[in-house]
Design an enzyme around this catalytic site. Sequence first.
Site: not given
Length: 320
Positions: A157, A220, A256
């Site tokens: 991430d 995300k 996400k």
Amino acid sequence: MQLPQVHLPRNPGMALDLDWVARVQANTSAIERRAATLSGRRSVKKDYQAAWLVKAVTCIDLTTLSGDDTKGRVQRLCAKARQPIRADLQDALGLSGIQTGAICVYHDMIETAVSALEGSGIPVAAVSTGFPAGLSPFHLRVAEIEESVKAGAREIDIVISRRHVLTQNWQALYDEMKAFRAACGDAHVKAILATGELGSLRNVARASLICMMAGADFIKTSTGKESVNATLPVSLVMIRAIRDYFDATGYHVGYKPAGGISKAKDAITYLALMKDELGHRWLQPDLFRFGASSLLNDIERQLEHHITGAYSASYRHPMG
């Protein structure tokens, strides 16, 4: 029993198309009106609600990103990822083998998590690139990715440089994301946009598109450390960017939402939004994840209420 994840061909990215980026707009008032209808239009009860909640569990990136993380805490969290719903509740629901989508930790805890999850098939995700601000030297951010992959992280991430979005330097954002994707190798990369710091929904839409053009496997919302994290209007913008990218290229990119999603009813709302906008395929854990820690606690309490008719104390559902 939970089925193994089916992985589609990875998004390889494409050449930077600034004309496409310039055409991207966001009607804020219309987006907010659409988002406001979601929680009222989607109400599921009884067995249907329980089924949606179990689906949500399988899509959670169970996360601990605290300065006081210890090996013991991460090991307990990994045990929870292996069995996120108590055995007696699973039996009552006629289920077995339910697991979370992943465990998400800092780099220092990757080896601990990998060891604790051995044989489970649950991937370890690591936050990287100077998380959460993304302001460390560029070569160190790239090296951090490489070290995390070497340590066993199967998902990375990353955080983008917000200044590239705020100054409309799309080439710099594209080049940065390309470099991060290359450093990840076979590990999948989730691009954290930190949407609460991007200034406008149009910036969110354009940043989403740029990251996908540069090869992001997921986009995300947030690090969870900003003052504003995942929201439904931001999610709608990012999800529609994913849909536009899929329509143009044929490649699936995951989504996400992270930060502030702590209630079971909110999880159902986000799942309904995904199904409405992208269809059933995007309800699978290879294309949708919740970045969450306390969400699982509330879901498990709701499932116990579904079975017994009574709410249990939260300490009956420890998270580590």
